[in-house]
Write a protein that holds these residues in place. Structure first.
Motif, PDB file in Angstrom:
ATOM      1  N   ILE A  18       1.079  -1.400  -0.120  1.00 26.67           N
ATOM      2  CA  ILE A  18      -0.235  -0.118  -0.326  1.00 26.67           C
ATOM      3  C   ILE A  18       0.554   1.046   0.199  1.00 26.67           C
ATOM      4  CG2 ILE A  18      -1.449   1.705   1.232  1.00 26.67           C
ATOM      5  CD1 ILE A  18      -2.966  -1.474   2.199  1.00 26.67           C
ATOM      6  N   LYS A  19       1.695   1.618   0.247  1.00 20.72           N
ATOM      7  CA  LYS A  19       3.099   2.717   0.943  1.00 20.72           C
ATOM      8  C   LYS A  19       4.062   2.929  -0.783  1.00 20.72           C
ATOM      9  CE  LYS A  19       3.634   1.787   5.610  1.00 20.72           C
ATOM     10  NZ  LYS A  19       4.303   1.806   6.955  1.00 20.72           N
ATOM     11  N   LYS A  20       4.165   1.413  -1.034  1.00 22.39           N
ATOM     12  CA  LYS A  20       5.034   2.013  -2.511  1.00 22.39           C
ATOM     13  C   LYS A  20       3.619   1.608  -3.283  1.00 22.39           C
ATOM     14  CE  LYS A  20       9.031  -0.385   0.141  1.00 22.39           C
ATOM     15  NZ  LYS A  20       9.740  -1.677  -0.189  1.00 22.39           N
ATOM     16  N   ASN A  21       2.624   1.983  -2.826  1.00 28.15           N
ATOM     17  CA  ASN A  21       1.828   2.041  -4.245  1.00 28.15           C
ATOM     18  C   ASN A  21       2.237   0.580  -5.827  1.00 28.15           C
ATOM     19  OD1 ASN A  21      -0.070   3.239  -4.665  1.00 28.15           O
ATOM     20  ND2 ASN A  21       0.455   5.189  -5.964  1.00 28.15           N
ATOM     21  N   ARG A  23       0.783  -2.572  -7.300  1.00 27.20           N
ATOM     22  CA  ARG A  23      -0.905  -2.703  -7.655  1.00 27.20           C
ATOM     23  C   ARG A  23       0.010  -4.758  -7.640  1.00 27.20           C
ATOM     24  NH1 ARG A  23      -2.706   0.514 -12.842  1.00 27.20           N
ATOM     25  NH2 ARG A  23      -3.499   1.300 -11.572  1.00 27.20           N
ATOM     26  N   SER A  24      -0.997  -5.075  -6.726  1.00 24.13           N
ATOM     27  CA  SER A  24      -1.026  -6.604  -6.538  1.00 24.13           C
ATOM     28  C   SER A  24      -2.156  -7.252  -5.399  1.00 24.13           C
ATOM     29  CB  SER A  24      -0.117  -6.405  -5.389  1.00 24.13           C
ATOM     30  OG  SER A  24      -0.599  -6.270  -4.174  1.00 24.13           O
ATOM     31  N   LEU A  25      -3.031  -8.575  -6.223  1.00 24.64           N
ATOM     32  CA  LEU A  25      -3.845  -8.962  -6.136  1.00 24.64           C
ATOM     33  C   LEU A  25      -3.418  -9.867  -5.265  1.00 24.64           C
ATOM     34  CD1 LEU A  25      -6.301  -8.336  -9.222  1.00 24.64           C
ATOM     35  CD2 LEU A  25      -5.953  -7.002  -7.102  1.00 24.64           C
ATOM     36  N   TRP A  26      -4.946 -10.530  -4.550  1.00 25.37           N
ATOM     37  CA  TRP A  26      -3.801 -11.511  -3.302  1.00 25.37           C
ATOM     38  C   TRP A  26      -5.003 -13.025  -3.659  1.00 25.37           C
ATOM     39  CZ3 TRP A  26       0.154 -12.068  -0.746  1.00 25.37           C
ATOM     40  CH2 TRP A  26       1.450 -11.211  -0.377  1.00 25.37           C
ATOM     41  N   THR A  27      -5.574 -13.732  -3.087  1.00 27.67           N
ATOM     42  CA  THR A  27      -6.418 -14.724  -2.768  1.00 27.67           C
ATOM     43  C   THR A  27      -6.168 -14.933  -1.107  1.00 27.67           C
ATOM     44  OG1 THR A  27      -4.877 -16.598  -3.558  1.00 27.67           O
ATOM     45  CG2 THR A  27      -6.454 -15.758  -4.773  1.00 27.67           C
ATOM     46  N   TRP A  28      -7.439 -15.731  -0.578  1.00 23.08           N
ATOM     47  CA  TRP A  28      -6.653 -16.343   0.609  1.00 23.08           C
ATOM     48  C   TRP A  28      -7.538 -17.316   0.963  1.00 23.08           C
ATOM     49  CZ3 TRP A  28      -9.780 -13.217   5.827  1.00 23.08           C
ATOM     50  CH2 TRP A  28      -8.850 -14.360   7.175  1.00 23.08           C
ATOM     51  N   ASN A  32      -3.856 -19.628   3.830  1.00 21.35           N
ATOM     52  CA  ASN A  32      -3.026 -19.721   2.649  1.00 21.35           C
ATOM     53  C   ASN A  32      -3.107 -18.207   1.760  1.00 21.35           C
ATOM     54  OD1 ASN A  32      -0.883 -21.499   2.776  1.00 21.35           O
ATOM     55  ND2 ASN A  32      -3.089 -22.752   2.153  1.00 21.35           N
ATOM     56  N   PHE A  33      -2.278 -17.647   1.801  1.00 19.17           N
ATOM     57  CA  PHE A  33      -2.362 -16.054   1.362  1.00 19.17           C
ATOM     58  C   PHE A  33      -1.351 -15.795  -0.102  1.00 19.17           C
ATOM     59  CE2 PHE A  33      -1.622 -15.313   5.801  1.00 19.17           C
ATOM     60  CZ  PHE A  33      -3.772 -14.570   5.557  1.00 19.17           C
ATOM     61  N   THR A  34      -1.716 -15.727  -1.825  1.00 14.35           N
ATOM     62  CA  THR A  34      -1.269 -15.213  -2.619  1.00 14.35           C
ATOM     63  C   THR A  34      -0.894 -14.989  -3.054  1.00 14.35           C
ATOM     64  OG1 THR A  34      -1.801 -18.662  -3.169  1.00 14.35           O
ATOM     65  CG2 THR A  34      -1.250 -16.928  -4.495  1.00 14.35           C
ATOM     66  N   CYS A  35       0.011 -13.880  -3.897  1.00  7.58           N
ATOM     67  CA  CYS A  35       0.183 -12.703  -4.225  1.00  7.58           C
ATOM     68  C   CYS A  35       0.146 -13.353  -5.592  1.00  7.58           C
ATOM     69  CB  CYS A  35       1.310 -12.458  -4.011  1.00  7.58           C
ATOM     70  SG  CYS A  35       1.328 -10.103  -5.123  1.00  7.58           S
ATOM     71  N   ILE A  36      -0.987 -12.669  -6.794  1.00  3.76           N
ATOM     72  CA  ILE A  36      -0.914 -12.809  -7.776  1.00  3.76           C
ATOM     73  C   ILE A  36      -0.654 -11.605  -9.126  1.00  3.76           C
ATOM     74  CG2 ILE A  36      -3.007 -13.097 -10.087  1.00  3.76           C
ATOM     75  CD1 ILE A  36      -5.302 -13.162  -7.592  1.00  3.76           C
ATOM     76  N   ARG A  45     -11.636 -15.760  -4.318  1.00  5.16           N
ATOM     77  CA  ARG A  45     -11.514 -14.350  -4.147  1.00  5.16           C
ATOM     78  C   ARG A  45     -10.556 -14.119  -4.111  1.00  5.16           C
ATOM     79  NH1 ARG A  45     -16.086 -10.976  -0.495  1.00  5.16           N
ATOM     80  NH2 ARG A  45     -15.100  -9.303  -1.689  1.00  5.16           N
ATOM     81  N   ILE A  46     -10.668 -12.976  -4.981  1.00 11.20           N
ATOM     82  CA  ILE A  46      -9.627 -11.674  -5.427  1.00 11.20           C
ATOM     83  C   ILE A  46      -9.576 -10.817  -4.186  1.00 11.20           C
ATOM     84  CG2 ILE A  46      -7.755 -10.527  -6.996  1.00 11.20           C
ATOM     85  CD1 ILE A  46      -8.277 -12.591  -8.964  1.00 11.20           C
ATOM     86  N   TYR A  47      -8.248 -10.180  -3.513  1.00 12.96           N
ATOM     87  CA  TYR A  47      -8.371  -9.414  -2.925  1.00 12.96           C
ATOM     88  C   TYR A  47      -7.313  -7.872  -3.316  1.00 12.96           C
ATOM     89  CZ  TYR A  47     -11.329 -12.556  -0.088  1.00 12.96           C
ATOM     90  OH  TYR A  47     -12.262 -13.130   0.505  1.00 12.96           O
ATOM     91  N   THR A  48      -8.210  -6.408  -2.980  1.00 13.16           N
ATOM     92  CA  THR A  48      -6.381  -5.797  -2.741  1.00 13.16           C
ATOM     93  C   THR A  48      -6.107  -6.138  -1.980  1.00 13.16           C
ATOM     94  OG1 THR A  48      -8.638  -4.150  -2.444  1.00 13.16           O
ATOM     95  CG2 THR A  48      -8.024  -4.733  -4.509  1.00 13.16           C
ATOM     96  N   PRO A  49      -4.689  -5.506  -1.493  1.00 12.40           N
ATOM     97  CA  PRO A  49      -3.963  -5.101  -0.310  1.00 12.40           C
ATOM     98  C   PRO A  49      -5.198  -4.223   0.732  1.00 12.40           C
ATOM     99  CG  PRO A  49      -2.130  -4.686  -2.312  1.00 12.40           C
ATOM    100  CD  PRO A  49      -3.736  -4.911  -2.614  1.00 12.40           C
ATOM    101  N   HIS A  50      -5.850  -3.173   0.205  1.00 18.28           N
ATOM    102  CA  HIS A  50      -6.793  -2.793   1.217  1.00 18.28           C
ATOM    103  C   HIS A  50      -7.799  -3.683   1.773  1.00 18.28           C
ATOM    104  CE1 HIS A  50      -4.964   1.303   1.061  1.00 18.28           C
ATOM    105  NE2 HIS A  50      -4.757   1.137  -0.924  1.00 18.28           N
ATOM    106  N   GLN A  51      -8.404  -4.275   0.788  1.00 18.23           N
ATOM    107  CA  GLN A  51      -9.296  -4.935   1.139  1.00 18.23           C
ATOM    108  C   GLN A  51      -9.266  -6.060   2.353  1.00 18.23           C
ATOM    109  OE1 GLN A  51     -10.579  -6.181  -2.845  1.00 18.23           O
ATOM    110  NE2 GLN A  51     -12.629  -5.517  -3.285  1.00 18.23           N
ATOM    111  N   LEU A  52      -7.910  -7.008   1.607  1.00 13.18           N
ATOM    112  CA  LEU A  52      -7.022  -8.371   3.045  1.00 13.18           C
ATOM    113  C   LEU A  52      -6.572  -7.746   4.008  1.00 13.18           C
ATOM    114  CD1 LEU A  52      -6.828 -11.047   2.897  1.00 13.18           C
ATOM    115  CD2 LEU A  52      -4.736 -10.798   1.368  1.00 13.18           C
ATOM    116  N   LEU A  53      -6.619  -6.349   4.220  1.00 18.07           N
ATOM    117  CA  LEU A  53      -5.773  -5.966   5.557  1.00 18.07           C
ATOM    118  C   LEU A  53      -6.892  -5.698   5.931  1.00 18.07           C
ATOM    119  CD1 LEU A  53      -3.044  -4.548   6.886  1.00 18.07           C
ATOM    120  CD2 LEU A  53      -3.798  -2.379   5.875  1.00 18.07           C
ATOM    121  N   LYS A  54      -8.133  -4.980   6.031  1.00 20.80           N
ATOM    122  CA  LYS A  54      -9.021  -4.817   6.609  1.00 20.80           C
ATOM    123  C   LYS A  54      -9.715  -6.472   6.935  1.00 20.80           C
ATOM    124  CE  LYS A  54     -13.978  -2.058   6.341  1.00 20.80           C
ATOM    125  NZ  LYS A  54     -14.668  -1.413   5.831  1.00 20.80           N
ATOM    126  N   LEU A  55     -10.177  -6.939   5.481  1.00 20.67           N
ATOM    127  CA  LEU A  55     -10.223  -8.122   6.428  1.00 20.67           C
ATOM    128  C   LEU A  55      -9.936  -8.934   7.338  1.00 20.67           C
ATOM    129  CD1 LEU A  55     -12.645 -10.551   5.486  1.00 20.67           C
ATOM    130  CD2 LEU A  55     -11.053 -11.145   3.958  1.00 20.67           C
TER     131      LEU A  55
END
Length: 65
Positions: A18-21, A23-28, A32-36, A45-55
């Motif tokens: 998030i701090k470095k901007n 552009r990544s997408l994640w699954t959980w 198990n966390f996977t960066c796409i 389900r695919i999450y942005t870093p903001h969404q996954l951090l909030k979750l």
């Protein structure tokens, strides 16, 4: 033994993206966390870093209550 998860490392990675901007997408799934990085054809389900951090933050708070 404490079975509550804090997700400290993944939260650090997500905050860094998030701090470095980055552009990544994640699954959980099943802790198990996977960066796409490439095209994704899975069913998770695919999450942005903001969404996954909030979750993860909400999950951690739920465990402590």
């Amino acid at each position: 033994m404490n079975t509550n998860r804090t997700y400290k490392t993944i939260k650090w990675v997500l905050n860094s993206h998030i701090k470095k901007n980055v552009r990544s997408l994640w699954t959980w799934e099943n802790d198990n966390f996977t960066c796409i990085f490439e095209n994704y054809s899975g069913d998770s389900r695919i999450y942005t870093p903001h969404q996954l951090l909030k979750l993860l933050t909400n999950d951690t708070e739920r465990q402590t209550n």
